[in-house]
Design an enzyme around this catalytic site. Structure first.
Site, short mmCIF file in Angstrom:
data_model
loop_
_atom_site.label_atom_id
_atom_site.label_comp_id
_atom_site.label_asym_id
_atom_site.label_seq_id
_atom_site.Cartn_x
_atom_site.Cartn_y
_atom_site.Cartn_z
CG ASP A 286 -2.15 0.49 1.08
OD1 ASP A 286 -2.36 1.27 0.11
OD2 ASP A 286 -3.41 0.52 1.66
C1 NOJ Z 1 -3.38 3.89 -0.27
C2 NOJ Z 1 -4.87 2.44 0.10
O1 NOJ Z 1 -5.27 2.26 1.68
C3 NOJ Z 1 -5.75 2.37 -0.91
O2 NOJ Z 1 -6.50 1.18 -1.40
C4 NOJ Z 1 -4.87 2.50 -2.74
O3 NOJ Z 1 -5.27 2.23 -3.20
C5 NOJ Z 1 -3.60 3.25 -2.31
N1 NOJ Z 1 -3.75 4.45 -1.25
C6 NOJ Z 1 -3.73 4.51 -4.31
O4 NOJ Z 1 -4.32 5.31 -3.49
#
Ligand code: NOJ
Length: 753
Positions: A286
């Protein structure tokens, strides 16, 4: 030729025809593996680390200034948020024409519930209990995304959520692993199709691996502590289903899990995902979750964070750059092996090959123009929205409203908010495209019905100044639609709440409208279950609409006037008080079940222990009757199967949908089990008076559980089945499972859902 010869020739031909696609797929797989190895052999360490790097673009879809040069040097494998054919093609051209090895970029983007045509939020889609519609929604989202140069969506979000304070409950399918798994399969199929190299499909990403929804206190990004049994039985099944459906990628999560953050957790990333489930795609971290290993105090510095994440099985690093910065040094120090790096590169290249990027790296502007907001897509989202609506309450058939009203008051700022209609995290969606409920009512009703709109208050409804005007509108109208709820940004990422009340003074506004004494209905727009006790007790009708997407206003207006008959069911429990959380239907028992006459039993002093609206609840404008529950056997062996059927009849005067739900209860077992578990469901549409027999199958995968040694097995003994229209009540019957003769299965071969 003799008859026997003819028959064996025929058999030979049939077998060959059947085997041809399998052989072809095997050949294609072998070709991909050969191409990967050939490429890998030519890559420098720097280029390998480059493939493991993903960087962010600008919010509007442009790439950042430094990126062309990084791509040219082979130091960037992927971006997120770069989208729109012009942007993606420009950067891709550098990758495939100017970099040494010409490896294409893979462009990722959060297409959570639609790219430009926005569908209802995922929790709403889950309320449809209709995998086919959910698959179609993902398919449309995929077609628009791929046309706009996006190859890869960071969806589906498969986190089970038992805590409505957690804002990201809106992004998932609710609290149940069985429903969650069914919708996981549907979404992966919808995004990827049979082959995600197709020009209208994208690679899906199962996220957030894992147990991110168990954040303590419902506070986003918080730590989690979940037993292995609960992981395997509650949190894993949707992910397992995604792997079985062929999902291309996984995203590791932000949360610490039982002392090992999920972006550096060898148990979840390597043992379960790669070992037990044989997942051969790649895992992306993430956003900066590799770097955050330092905040968790697991990693002692940047290099250590890179070592821990890559070593545990996180192949691609999102945004932070620690693999690139420290990879070579870690290799020199033998803290990472070349094999570990190669394996990560291999997995990423595999997905790039499978996505067809080496053959078709570019997107096409004409295709982009034709795909975005295509009328077919508008019809699909309107249909999905209609199927997502949940009728929570409808006393004395208050709904649907009479079309011949002389006047209708519409109260509540949300009734006319385009931005809120498309919900949080709405891809490349534009609020200008969204149809609000007010706009839809104006379009739907004839000029003979006067529509009076009064906001009452603006979000977050801090002041009651506009209440008088709203009450006046209600008093002067034949009926009122009161639209209440949360603004879209109150759920989603980093949007946890400690209260589940209607924000601000909205309940006071509702009480004022109620006191006006004229007929009214409540329409809810929200991203999580709310504690709407006053409305549930006093308001005659409540329609849950969540955030219904680009065409949501039309779907809700159709339902208010009976052109759509709501048939959705809650995929989450609605509590009475935030203090009851976690409250979910498939809970364990207690040695002291609640008893009103005995103080020393499991309950609260100040609120009932039961939900306000249970999981699976949802009404219709018609009525249904379930009768004739039949089991194919009273006893089955532990490795056997049985079928069950029930007759469902529409006993009312309108066509409508019922979701028949099958729950299973184990009478006694060597470890304690939930009071009941969903093991089958089917949404059926019936005309007035029409009957249908709905059939379910129960197999070892439904009857088994993880025992004290973490073996998945079916234990002999009695089971009860309940078939109903929610998780409460229904027809019951029981059967017995007797000892099987074949050997027991082990975890590695057992299914978990
Ligand atoms: C953080 C989020 O937790 C995740 O779900 C997302 O895909 C990423 N950022 C990218 O935007």
């Amino acid at each position: 030729m003799s008859k026997a010869q003819r028959m064996s020739l025929a058999l030979f031909l049939v077998l060959n025809i059947l085997a041809a696609p399998v052989a072809q797929a095997q050949r294609a797989r072998r070709d991909v593996e050969r191409s990967i190895e050939a490429l890998l052999a030519r890559m420098t360490l720097e280029e390998k680390l480059g493939q493991l790097q993903q960087l962010d673009g600008h919010a509007d879809g442009r790439y950042k200034d430094e990126q062309p040069e990084l791509v040219r040097k082979g130091l960037l494998g992927s971006t997120l948020n770069v989208r729109g054919v012009r942007n993606t093609n420009e950067l891709q051209r550098i990758a495939v024409e100017e970099s040494r090895l010409k490896i294409p970029l893979i462009f990722g983007f959060d297409v959570i519930h639609g790219y430009r045509t926005i569908f209802p939020v995922p929790l709403a889609e889950a309320s449809s209990w209709d995998p086919a519609s959910v698959e179609r929604a993902a398919q449309v989202a995929a077609a628009e995304s791929r046309a706009a140069g996006v190859h890869w969506t960071f969806a589906p979000m498969l986190d089970i959520a038992r805590d409505a304070r957690w804002g990201r409950i809106v992004e998932g399918s609710g609290e149940d692993p069985y429903l969650g798994a069914a919708l996981a399969r549907a979404r992966v199929r919808g995004f990827q199709g049979a082959d995600y190299s197709a020009p209208d499909r994208v690679v899906a990403c199962a996220k957030h691996w894992v147990a991110y929804g168990a954040a303590e206190g419902g506070r986003d990004y918080n730590t989690t502590e979940v037993s292995e049994t609960t992981l395997r039985e509650i949190y894993f099944p949707p992910f397992r289903a995604a792997v079985e459906a062929g999902v291309g990628t996984f995203m590791s999560a932000f949360n610490d899990l039982n002392g090992v953050p999920t972006s550096a957790n060898p148990f979840t990333l390597t043992r379960v995902l790669r070992g037990e489930w044989k997942f051969d795609g790649f895992v992306v971290s993430d956003y900066e979750s590799v770097k955050e290993l330092m905040n968790h105090k697991l990693a002692d510095g940047e290099a250590d964070a890179a070592r821990l994440a890559l070593g545990a099985g996180v192949d691609m690093e999102m945004v932070s750059r620690l693999y690139n910065k420290h990879g070579a040094e870690l290799l020199r120090q033998n803290r990472l092996t070349r094999a570990e790096i190669d394996e990560a590169v291999r997995r990423i290249l595999r997905v790039k090959f499978r996505a067809g990027l080496f053959d078709n790296p570019y997107a096409d502007e004409a295709r982009e123009r034709a795909a975005l907001m295509n009328p077919e897509h508008q019809r699909a989202t309107r249909e999905m929205a209609a199927r997502s609506l949940v009728l929570l309450k409808n006393e004395r058939e208050t709904l649907p409203l009479d079309r011949n009203l002389r006047s209708l008051a519409v109260v509540g700022a949300l009734a006319d908010s385009q931005l809120d209609m498309i919900g949080s995290w709405s891809g490349d969606g534009r609020k200008e495209d969204a149809v609000t409920l007010l706009a839809a009512l104006r379009a739907k009703l004839s000029p003979r019905t006067e529509i009076k709109f009064a906001k009452g208050c603006d979000a977050p409804c801090a002041s009651g100044e506009g209440f008088d005007e709203a009450v006046r509108a209600a008093r002067e109208s034949d009926a009122t639609v009161v639209v209440l709820g949360e603004s879209a940004d109150m759920s989603g990422e980093a949007a946890s709440r400690s209260s589940l009340e209607l924000p601000g003074r909205q309940t006071d506004l509702l009480k004022a409208i109620h006191a006006a004494g004229k007929p009214y209905v409540v329409v809810l727009m929200n991203g999580r279950p709310l504690t709407i006790n006053w409305a549930a007790e006093n308001s005659p009708a409540i329609l849950e609409t969540w955030f219904a997407g680009t065409q949501g206003g039309h779907a809700v207006a159709d339902a208010l006037f009976g052109d759509v008959n709501p048939g959705g069911k809650l995929p989450v429990t609605f509590p009475r008080a935030v203090g009851q959380i976690p409250l979910y239907y498939n809970h364990k028992r207690t040695g002291r079940p609640s008893d009103a006459n005995n103080k020393y039993t499991s309950k609260y002093l100040d609120v009932a222990w039961t939900p306000l609206f249970p999981f699976g609840h949802g009404l219709s404008y018609t009525q249904f009757r379930l009768t004739g529950l039949q089991l194919s056997a009273a006893r089955i062996p532990a490795d056997g199967r049985m079928t069950l059927s029930v007759e469902v009849e529409n006993t009312g005067r309108r066509a409508g949908d019922e979701v028949v739900q099958l729950y299973l209860t184990d009478a006694a077992s060597s470890v304690t089990r939930p009071v009941k578990e969903l093991k089958g469901f089917e949404r059926v549409t019936l005309r007035p008076g029409e009957k249908r027999r709905v059939q379910f199958t129960l197999a070892p995968e439904h009857l088994g559980f993880y025992d004290r040694e973490m073996r998945f097995r079916v234990e002999p003994g009695a089971f009860t089945v309940t078939v109903g229209n929610s998780s409460e009540g229904g027809l019951t019957s029981s059967f017995e499972v007797f000892e099987q003769r074949t050997p027991r299965r082990r975890v590695s071969s057992g299914r978990v859902n």
